[in-house]
Motif scaffolding. Structure first.
Motif, PDB file in Angstrom:
ATOM      1  N   LEU A  13       0.836  -1.201   0.000  1.00  0.00           N
ATOM      2  CA  LEU A  13       0.000   0.000   0.000  1.00  0.00           C
ATOM      3  C   LEU A  13       0.871   1.251   0.000  1.00  0.00           C
ATOM      4  CD1 LEU A  13      -2.707   1.572   0.363  1.00  0.00           C
ATOM      5  CD2 LEU A  13      -2.397   1.264   2.835  1.00  0.00           C
ATOM      6  N   PHE A  14       0.539   2.190  -0.891  1.00  0.00           N
ATOM      7  CA  PHE A  14       1.170   3.511  -0.882  1.00  0.00           C
ATOM      8  C   PHE A  14       0.058   4.560  -0.889  1.00  0.00           C
ATOM      9  CE2 PHE A  14       2.918   7.280  -3.059  1.00  0.00           C
ATOM     10  CZ  PHE A  14       3.965   7.570  -2.187  1.00  0.00           C
ATOM     11  N   ALA A  15       0.122   5.491   0.055  1.00  0.00           N
ATOM     12  CA  ALA A  15      -0.926   6.512   0.178  1.00  0.00           C
ATOM     13  C   ALA A  15      -0.309   7.896   0.212  1.00  0.00           C
ATOM     14  CB  ALA A  15      -1.751   6.274   1.445  1.00  0.00           C
ATOM     15  N   ALA A  16      -0.888   8.810  -0.544  1.00  0.00           N
ATOM     16  CA  ALA A  16      -0.502  10.225  -0.531  1.00  0.00           C
ATOM     17  C   ALA A  16      -1.658  11.010  -1.125  1.00  0.00           C
ATOM     18  CB  ALA A  16       0.770  10.473  -1.334  1.00  0.00           C
ATOM     19  N   HIS A  17      -1.801  12.257  -0.707  1.00  0.00           N
ATOM     20  CA  HIS A  17      -2.901  13.059  -1.251  1.00  0.00           C
ATOM     21  C   HIS A  17      -2.764  13.183  -2.768  1.00  0.00           C
ATOM     22  CE1 HIS A  17      -5.907  16.055  -1.848  1.00  0.00           C
ATOM     23  NE2 HIS A  17      -5.046  16.989  -2.177  1.00  0.00           N
ATOM     24  N   VAL A  18      -1.540  13.456  -3.260  1.00  0.00           N
ATOM     25  CA  VAL A  18      -1.254  13.501  -4.689  1.00  0.00           C
ATOM     26  C   VAL A  18      -0.182  12.458  -4.972  1.00  0.00           C
ATOM     27  CG1 VAL A  18      -0.434  14.906  -6.613  1.00  0.00           C
ATOM     28  CG2 VAL A  18      -1.832  15.958  -4.820  1.00  0.00           C
ATOM     29  N   LEU A  19      -0.463  11.519  -5.864  1.00  0.00           N
ATOM     30  CA  LEU A  19       0.423  10.382  -6.071  1.00  0.00           C
ATOM     31  C   LEU A  19       1.505  10.641  -7.112  1.00  0.00           C
ATOM     32  CD1 LEU A  19      -2.329   7.627  -6.062  1.00  0.00           C
ATOM     33  CD2 LEU A  19      -0.569   7.912  -4.321  1.00  0.00           C
ATOM     34  N   GLU A  20       1.212  11.426  -8.124  1.00  0.00           N
ATOM     35  CA  GLU A  20       2.144  11.610  -9.227  1.00  0.00           C
ATOM     36  C   GLU A  20       2.876  12.953  -9.121  1.00  0.00           C
ATOM     37  OE1 GLU A  20      -0.580  11.088 -12.468  1.00  0.00           O
ATOM     38  OE2 GLU A  20       0.041   9.019 -12.763  1.00  0.00           O
ATOM     39  N   GLU A  21       4.145  12.946  -9.549  1.00  0.00           N
ATOM     40  CA  GLU A  21       4.979  14.149  -9.565  1.00  0.00           C
ATOM     41  C   GLU A  21       4.957  14.833  -8.206  1.00  0.00           C
ATOM     42  OE1 GLU A  21       3.854  16.649 -12.784  1.00  0.00           O
ATOM     43  OE2 GLU A  21       4.268  15.142 -14.315  1.00  0.00           O
ATOM     44  N   ASN A  22       5.169  14.031  -7.170  1.00  0.00           N
ATOM     45  CA  ASN A  22       5.130  14.530  -5.799  1.00  0.00           C
ATOM     46  C   ASN A  22       6.325  13.943  -5.054  1.00  0.00           C
ATOM     47  OD1 ASN A  22       4.510  15.488  -3.283  1.00  0.00           O
ATOM     48  ND2 ASN A  22       2.422  14.696  -3.234  1.00  0.00           N
ATOM     49  N   SER A  23       7.492  14.537  -5.292  1.00  0.00           N
ATOM     50  CA  SER A  23       8.729  13.976  -4.746  1.00  0.00           C
ATOM     51  C   SER A  23       8.754  14.006  -3.227  1.00  0.00           C
ATOM     52  CB  SER A  23       9.935  14.743  -5.300  1.00  0.00           C
ATOM     53  OG  SER A  23       9.870  16.121  -4.947  1.00  0.00           O
ATOM     54  N   ARG A  24       7.989  14.907  -2.608  1.00  0.00           N
ATOM     55  CA  ARG A  24       7.996  14.991  -1.151  1.00  0.00           C
ATOM     56  C   ARG A  24       7.444  13.728  -0.491  1.00  0.00           C
ATOM     57  NH1 ARG A  24       4.792  19.124   1.246  1.00  0.00           N
ATOM     58  NH2 ARG A  24       3.413  19.056  -0.546  1.00  0.00           N
ATOM     59  N   LYS A  25       6.584  13.011  -1.192  1.00  0.00           N
ATOM     60  CA  LYS A  25       5.963  11.820  -0.612  1.00  0.00           C
ATOM     61  C   LYS A  25       6.779  10.549  -0.855  1.00  0.00           C
ATOM     62  CE  LYS A  25       2.479  14.323   0.700  1.00  0.00           C
ATOM     63  NZ  LYS A  25       2.292  14.691   2.113  1.00  0.00           N
ATOM     64  N   GLY A  26       7.813  10.628  -1.694  1.00  0.00           N
ATOM     65  CA  GLY A  26       8.710   9.492  -1.857  1.00  0.00           C
ATOM     66  C   GLY A  26       8.241   8.420  -2.809  1.00  0.00           C
ATOM     67  N   GLY A  27       7.238   8.718  -3.649  1.00  0.00           N
ATOM     68  CA  GLY A  27       6.748   7.709  -4.577  1.00  0.00           C
ATOM     69  C   GLY A  27       7.818   7.221  -5.535  1.00  0.00           C
ATOM     70  N   MET A  62      13.504  -2.887  -8.610  1.00  0.00           N
ATOM     71  CA  MET A  62      14.621  -3.714  -8.156  1.00  0.00           C
ATOM     72  C   MET A  62      14.141  -5.110  -7.760  1.00  0.00           C
ATOM     73  SD  MET A  62      16.812  -0.971  -5.901  1.00  0.00           S
ATOM     74  CE  MET A  62      17.974  -2.224  -5.345  1.00  0.00           C
ATOM     75  N   LEU A  63      12.950  -5.181  -7.157  1.00  0.00           N
ATOM     76  CA  LEU A  63      12.396  -6.471  -6.760  1.00  0.00           C
ATOM     77  C   LEU A  63      11.978  -7.302  -7.962  1.00  0.00           C
ATOM     78  CD1 LEU A  63      10.174  -5.389  -3.727  1.00  0.00           C
ATOM     79  CD2 LEU A  63      12.262  -6.765  -3.613  1.00  0.00           C
ATOM     80  N   GLY A  64      11.493  -6.608  -8.985  1.00  0.00           N
ATOM     81  CA  GLY A  64      10.983  -7.324 -10.142  1.00  0.00           C
ATOM     82  C   GLY A  64       9.611  -7.912  -9.858  1.00  0.00           C
ATOM     83  N   ARG A  65       9.020  -8.499 -10.881  1.00  0.00           N
ATOM     84  CA  ARG A  65       7.677  -9.050 -10.722  1.00  0.00           C
ATOM     85  C   ARG A  65       7.685 -10.245  -9.771  1.00  0.00           C
ATOM     86  NH1 ARG A  65       2.817  -8.718 -12.938  1.00  0.00           N
ATOM     87  NH2 ARG A  65       3.533  -7.158 -14.437  1.00  0.00           N
ATOM     88  N   MET A  66       6.786 -10.188  -8.782  1.00  0.00           N
ATOM     89  CA  MET A  66       6.605 -11.296  -7.851  1.00  0.00           C
ATOM     90  C   MET A  66       5.184 -11.829  -8.010  1.00  0.00           C
ATOM     91  SD  MET A  66       8.612 -10.167  -4.356  1.00  0.00           S
ATOM     92  CE  MET A  66       7.493  -8.813  -3.991  1.00  0.00           C
ATOM     93  N   PRO A  67       5.020 -13.136  -7.955  1.00  0.00           N
ATOM     94  CA  PRO A  67       3.671 -13.704  -8.153  1.00  0.00           C
ATOM     95  C   PRO A  67       2.726 -13.311  -7.024  1.00  0.00           C
ATOM     96  CG  PRO A  67       5.213 -15.388  -7.424  1.00  0.00           C
ATOM     97  CD  PRO A  67       6.036 -14.166  -7.731  1.00  0.00           C
ATOM     98  N   ASN A  68       1.470 -13.123  -7.425  1.00  0.00           N
ATOM     99  CA  ASN A  68       0.394 -12.910  -6.452  1.00  0.00           C
ATOM    100  C   ASN A  68       0.657 -11.704  -5.545  1.00  0.00           C
ATOM    101  OD1 ASN A  68      -2.163 -13.702  -5.594  1.00  0.00           O
ATOM    102  ND2 ASN A  68      -1.339 -14.881  -3.871  1.00  0.00           N
ATOM    103  N   THR A  69       1.148 -10.627  -6.141  1.00  0.00           N
ATOM    104  CA  THR A  69       1.432  -9.397  -5.395  1.00  0.00           C
ATOM    105  C   THR A  69       0.720  -8.232  -6.063  1.00  0.00           C
ATOM    106  OG1 THR A  69       3.600 -10.245  -4.746  1.00  0.00           O
ATOM    107  CG2 THR A  69       3.242  -7.876  -4.522  1.00  0.00           C
ATOM    108  N   VAL A  70       0.083  -7.396  -5.262  1.00  0.00           N
ATOM    109  CA  VAL A  70      -0.707  -6.264  -5.763  1.00  0.00           C
ATOM    110  C   VAL A  70      -0.202  -4.984  -5.115  1.00  0.00           C
ATOM    111  CG1 VAL A  70      -3.017  -5.236  -5.874  1.00  0.00           C
ATOM    112  CG2 VAL A  70      -2.743  -7.706  -6.127  1.00  0.00           C
ATOM    113  N   LEU A  71      -0.051  -3.944  -5.929  1.00  0.00           N
ATOM    114  CA  LEU A  71       0.273  -2.608  -5.417  1.00  0.00           C
ATOM    115  C   LEU A  71      -1.026  -1.817  -5.318  1.00  0.00           C
ATOM    116  CD1 LEU A  71       2.199  -0.290  -4.640  1.00  0.00           C
ATOM    117  CD2 LEU A  71       2.437   0.190  -7.091  1.00  0.00           C
ATOM    118  N   LEU A  72      -1.344  -1.363  -4.121  1.00  0.00           N
ATOM    119  CA  LEU A  72      -2.578  -0.621  -3.877  1.00  0.00           C
ATOM    120  C   LEU A  72      -2.233   0.845  -3.651  1.00  0.00           C
ATOM    121  CD1 LEU A  72      -5.658  -0.963  -3.481  1.00  0.00           C
ATOM    122  CD2 LEU A  72      -5.213  -1.267  -1.043  1.00  0.00           C
ATOM    123  N   LEU A  73      -2.795   1.728  -4.469  1.00  0.00           N
ATOM    124  CA  LEU A  73      -2.549   3.162  -4.364  1.00  0.00           C
ATOM    125  C   LEU A  73      -3.781   3.860  -3.822  1.00  0.00           C
ATOM    126  CD1 LEU A  73      -0.838   3.779  -7.844  1.00  0.00           C
ATOM    127  CD2 LEU A  73       0.260   3.306  -5.644  1.00  0.00           C
TER     128      LEU A  73
END
Length: 296
Positions: A246-260, A269-280
């Motif tokens: 899970l990654f949460a921020a008020h503004v997700l894109e072009e927002n370097s302060r939030k560390g996205g 770096m991790l690469g694709r892992m099976p059965n893994t979901v990124l929730l924004l």
């Protein structure tokens, strides 16, 4: 000062738009539920709370306020002349307050000198949501440490809130003058913010308390979360056994302060892992599916 039934006037750029505003709104609501007279003055009002008012005017006067805001940004004299600031200091809710609570004051509705004006009416408690009170113009300094020595020769005038010309040394000194005329207690909601205050020549000589942002334990607790886990996953079409990032921020894109950008680099770096979901959770994020290997 009365032990109960205080009259509190809050100042926030907005009432429910953005993380700082939502924290301010919840504190305002909570104080009201405890029996205090809690009212809030903002620039942007979006709720229907009758105890919240905007200090920005309607009609032709709004054009004058906007013109002053544009001039301040282009000249580098950030928020030094803000027409609504005088209205805020003279507001009836301020005159009636036992305590004045500040949150984000940048946003073109208050001058730094408003803090001294508020202090003539009541003690000021300033809950720090970012670094702006400690810097010459920015809300987050990144790697720059010039705020610890007076600013000037700013390396990033475009950092939010942006200015066109470098008057940061002057703005830093004027904040110092305004604060020295004020009765302020600062509140840091995190250990990081507490460290900023202790390093800041502008803030470190004032009383400081670290008070973490509260959580409603009737809604957020391990038992409730466990019971609702399956239903939440089903509603979001997430497999029951999937790993969720899970990654949460008020503004997700072009927002370097939030560390996205750091999260995207780590996921690649991790690469694709099976059965893994990124929730924004936040505004935007449409381009993330093209930048990292996980399903979003």
């Amino acid at each position: 000062m009365k032990a109960a039934g205080l009259s509190i006037c809050h100042f926030s750029t907005a009432d429910i738009l953005g993380g700082s505003a939502k924290a301010a709104f919840r504190i305002h609501q909570g104080l009201g539920e405890l029996g205090h007279r809690s009212r809030m003055l903002v620039r942007f009002k979006q709720s229907d709370d009758e105890n919240i008012e905007s200090v920005w005017p309607d009609g032709p006067a709004r054009l004058w306020h906007r013109a002053a805001e544009i001039f301040a940004m282009r000249s580098g004299l950030q928020y030094l002349y803000v027409p609504s600031s005088r209205r805020a200091v003279r507001h009836r809710w301020v005159r009636e307050a036992d305590v004045i609570q500040l949150y984000n004051t940048h946003g073109g509705y208050l001058s730094p000198f408003a803090v001294a004006g508020f202090s003539r009416h009541a003690p000021v408690v300033w809950r720090l949501s970012d670094m702006w009170p400690a810097t010459g113009h920015c809300a987050y300094s990144g790697p720059c440490e010039r705020w610890q020595h007076g600013c000037g020769r700013c390396p990033d005038l475009a950092a939010y809130p942006p200015v066109r010309r470098d008057a940061t040394a002057l703005l830093w000194r004027l904040k110092k003058t305004a604060y020295e005329k004020s009765d302020i207690t600062f509140v840091a909601p995190s250990s990081w913010m507490e460290k900023v205050v202790r390093k800041s020549p502008l803030l470190r000589n004032f009383p400081l308390e670290r008070i973490a942002t509260g959580v409603d334990r009737t809604q957020f607790n391990p038992q409730i979360c466990t019971k609702e886990r399956s239903a939440s996953r089903a509603a979001l079409d997430i497999p029951e056994d999937a790993i969720v990032i899970l990654f949460a921020a008020h503004v997700l894109e072009e927002n370097s302060r939030k560390g996205g950008q750091h999260l995207i680099a780590a996921l690649n770096m991790l690469g694709r892992m099976p059965n893994t979901v990124l929730l924004l959770a936040g505004v935007g994020g449409e381009t993330w599916s093209e930048l990292q290997p996980f399903d979003t």
